[in-house]
Design a protein around this motif. Structure first.
Motif, PDB file in Angstrom:
ATOM      1  N   PHE A 129       0.346  11.528  39.448  1.00 29.20           N
ATOM      2  CA  PHE A 129       0.729  11.436  40.851  1.00 29.20           C
ATOM      3  C   PHE A 129       0.822  12.838  41.432  1.00 29.20           C
ATOM      4  O   PHE A 129       0.888  13.843  40.706  1.00 29.20           O
ATOM      5  N   MET A 130       0.801  12.911  42.750  1.00 28.30           N
ATOM      6  CA  MET A 130       1.056  14.154  43.460  1.00 28.30           C
ATOM      7  C   MET A 130       2.455  14.094  44.054  1.00 28.30           C
ATOM      8  O   MET A 130       2.917  13.027  44.471  1.00 28.30           O
ATOM      9  N   LEU A 131       3.106  15.241  44.078  1.00 25.20           N
ATOM     10  CA  LEU A 131       4.455  15.333  44.604  1.00 25.20           C
ATOM     11  C   LEU A 131       4.475  16.438  45.656  1.00 25.20           C
ATOM     12  O   LEU A 131       3.921  17.517  45.453  1.00 25.20           O
ATOM     13  N   ARG A 132       5.090  16.161  46.786  1.00 23.85           N
ATOM     14  CA  ARG A 132       5.204  17.138  47.870  1.00 23.85           C
ATOM     15  C   ARG A 132       6.676  17.257  48.248  1.00 23.85           C
ATOM     16  O   ARG A 132       7.335  16.248  48.523  1.00 23.85           O
ATOM     17  N   ALA A 133       7.175  18.483  48.247  1.00 26.92           N
ATOM     18  CA  ALA A 133       8.597  18.697  48.531  1.00 26.92           C
ATOM     19  C   ALA A 133       8.755  19.745  49.623  1.00 26.92           C
ATOM     20  O   ALA A 133       8.042  20.751  49.653  1.00 26.92           O
ATOM     21  N   ILE A 138       0.358  23.409  40.110  1.00 28.36           N
ATOM     22  CA  ILE A 138       0.850  23.649  41.470  1.00 28.36           C
ATOM     23  C   ILE A 138      -0.354  23.874  42.376  1.00 28.36           C
ATOM     24  O   ILE A 138      -1.163  24.782  42.152  1.00 28.36           O
ATOM     25  N   LEU A 139      -0.487  23.048  43.404  1.00 26.55           N
ATOM     26  CA  LEU A 139      -1.621  23.107  44.323  1.00 26.55           C
ATOM     27  C   LEU A 139      -1.337  23.964  45.536  1.00 26.55           C
ATOM     28  O   LEU A 139      -2.265  24.553  46.125  1.00 26.55           O
ATOM     29  N   ALA A 140      -0.093  24.036  45.946  1.00 30.27           N
ATOM     30  CA  ALA A 140       0.296  24.848  47.110  1.00 30.27           C
ATOM     31  C   ALA A 140       1.784  25.136  47.011  1.00 30.27           C
ATOM     32  O   ALA A 140       2.550  24.337  46.473  1.00 30.27           O
ATOM     33  N   GLY A 141       2.199  26.283  47.550  1.00 32.48           N
ATOM     34  CA  GLY A 141       3.604  26.631  47.520  1.00 32.48           C
ATOM     35  C   GLY A 141       4.068  27.018  46.132  1.00 32.48           C
ATOM     36  O   GLY A 141       3.294  27.502  45.306  1.00 32.48           O
ATOM     37  N   GLY A 172       7.629  25.616  50.485  1.00 32.47           N
ATOM     38  CA  GLY A 172       7.611  24.250  49.986  1.00 32.47           C
ATOM     39  C   GLY A 172       6.744  24.184  48.742  1.00 32.47           C
ATOM     40  O   GLY A 172       6.402  25.206  48.138  1.00 32.47           O
ATOM     41  N   CYS A 173       6.339  22.989  48.340  1.00 32.07           N
ATOM     42  CA  CYS A 173       5.497  22.866  47.144  1.00 32.07           C
ATOM     43  C   CYS A 173       4.755  21.540  47.145  1.00 32.07           C
ATOM     44  O   CYS A 173       5.305  20.496  47.500  1.00 32.07           O
ATOM     45  N   THR A 174       3.482  21.593  46.735  1.00 35.21           N
ATOM     46  CA  THR A 174       2.686  20.396  46.461  1.00 35.21           C
ATOM     47  C   THR A 174       2.073  20.574  45.080  1.00 35.21           C
ATOM     48  O   THR A 174       1.510  21.633  44.777  1.00 35.21           O
ATOM     49  N   CYS A 175       2.199  19.561  44.239  1.00 33.68           N
ATOM     50  CA  CYS A 175       1.681  19.671  42.880  1.00 33.68           C
ATOM     51  C   CYS A 175       1.111  18.335  42.423  1.00 33.68           C
ATOM     52  O   CYS A 175       1.354  17.293  43.035  1.00 33.68           O
ATOM     53  N   ILE A 176       0.341  18.387  41.339  1.00 32.90           N
ATOM     54  CA  ILE A 176      -0.169  17.185  40.700  1.00 32.90           C
ATOM     55  C   ILE A 176       0.402  17.143  39.293  1.00 32.90           C
ATOM     56  O   ILE A 176       0.442  18.163  38.593  1.00 32.90           O
TER      57      ILE A 176
END
Length: 209
Positions: free
Chosen positions: A124-128, A147-150, A182-186
Motif C-alpha cells: 500500500f501507499m501511505l501519505r501523511a 520513500i517517494l516524497a518528503g 510531509g511524506c508519501t511512501c510505498i
C-alpha cells in the motif's frame, strides 16, 4: 538497519535473482528507480553474480526499472495488463498495477492499496501530512518502505526521498513525519504488525494486519 538507508546487499541479491515475493520486489524496484546509489550497488552484485550463473542455470536479473517492468509483464502468465498513465511523481514501475483510491485513515493520514497479483506481502501507499506522528509499532515479519516524497524520521534515523527503510521483527519504531514536507511512501508487509495508540487501532484493520 542500513546506515545509508539503502537496500541491503542480501535484499538486492534476492531481487536480482528473482527470489523475492512480488510485493516486496515492487517496493525494492521503486527504490532502485529513484536511488542511484542502490542501482549502482545492484549492478555490482549482478556483475559478480553473472560470472557464477554462467557456470549454471541462468536466472533473469534486473538491471533497470525498464527490465523490472518487462519481467513483471512476463510473469503475469500472459494476462493482459491494461496500459494506464502513471501519475506525476510516482515511479514508472507502478504503471502495470492497479492503484486504489486514497482513503483517510486518521487525522492527516491517508492510504491507498497497490494491488499486486500473486503477492503474499500486502502493499500500500501511505501519505501523511507534515508533522504527523505515525503509530508506534513492532513487527513479526518484514516491513519494507521506499520513500517517494518528503521524509520521516524515527529511532533509526531520517529517511528522505529514495531511501529504503528495511525493518523486521527486531525493530520497533515511532515515525515522525517531516514538519514541512510531509511524506508519501510505498510499503510492503509480511507477518503481523502490532500497532499502539488510537491511530494504530484505525490503521490495523484497514491494512488487514
Amino acid at each position: 538497519m542500513n546506515a545509508r538507508h539503502l537496500a541491503s546487499d542480501e535484499t538486492l541479491a534476492g531481487f536480482a535473482a528473482g527470489r523475492l515475493d512480488e510485493g516486496m520486489s515492487l517496493v525494492v524496484a521503486a527504490h532502485l528507480e529513484i536511488n542511484a546509489a542502490s542501482a549502482k550497488a545492484l549492478r555490482e552484485i549482478e556483475a559478480v553474480g553473472g560470472g557464477v550463473l554462467a557456470q549454471g542455470e541462468a536466472v533473469p536479473m534486473l538491471t533497470s526499472p525498464e527490465d523490472a517492468l518487462a519481467r513483471l509483464d512476463r510473469e503475469s502468465e500472459g494476462a493482459s495488463v491494461p496500459a494506464r498513465p502513471i501519475e506525476i511523481g510516482l515511479p514508472r514501475i507502478l504503471q502495470p498495477y492497479d492503484l486504489g483510491r486514497w482513503h483517510p485513515i486518521g487525522r492527516g493520514v491517508a492510504m491507498r492499496r497497490v494491488h499486486v497479483p500473486g503477492a503474499q506481502a500486502r502493499v500500500f501507499m501511505l501519505r501523511a501530512a507534515p508533522g504527523t506522528w505515525l503509530p508506534e509499532h513492532r513487527h513479526t515479519g518484514n516491513e519494507w518502505t521506499t520513500i517517494l516524497a518528503g521524509a520521516y524520521e524515527h529511532e533509526y534515523g531520517r529517511f528522505g526521498r529514495g531511501d529504503f527503510d528495511e525493518a523486521n521483527e527486531n525493530h520497533e519504531h515511532h515515525p515522525h513525519v517531516d514538519p514541512i514536507e510531509g511524506c508519501t511512501c510505498i510499503v510492503a508487509l509480511t507477518g503481523e504488525v502490532k500497532f499502539r495508540g488510537w491511530l494504530g487501532r484505525l490503521l490495523q484493520p484497514l491494512v488487514r494486519l
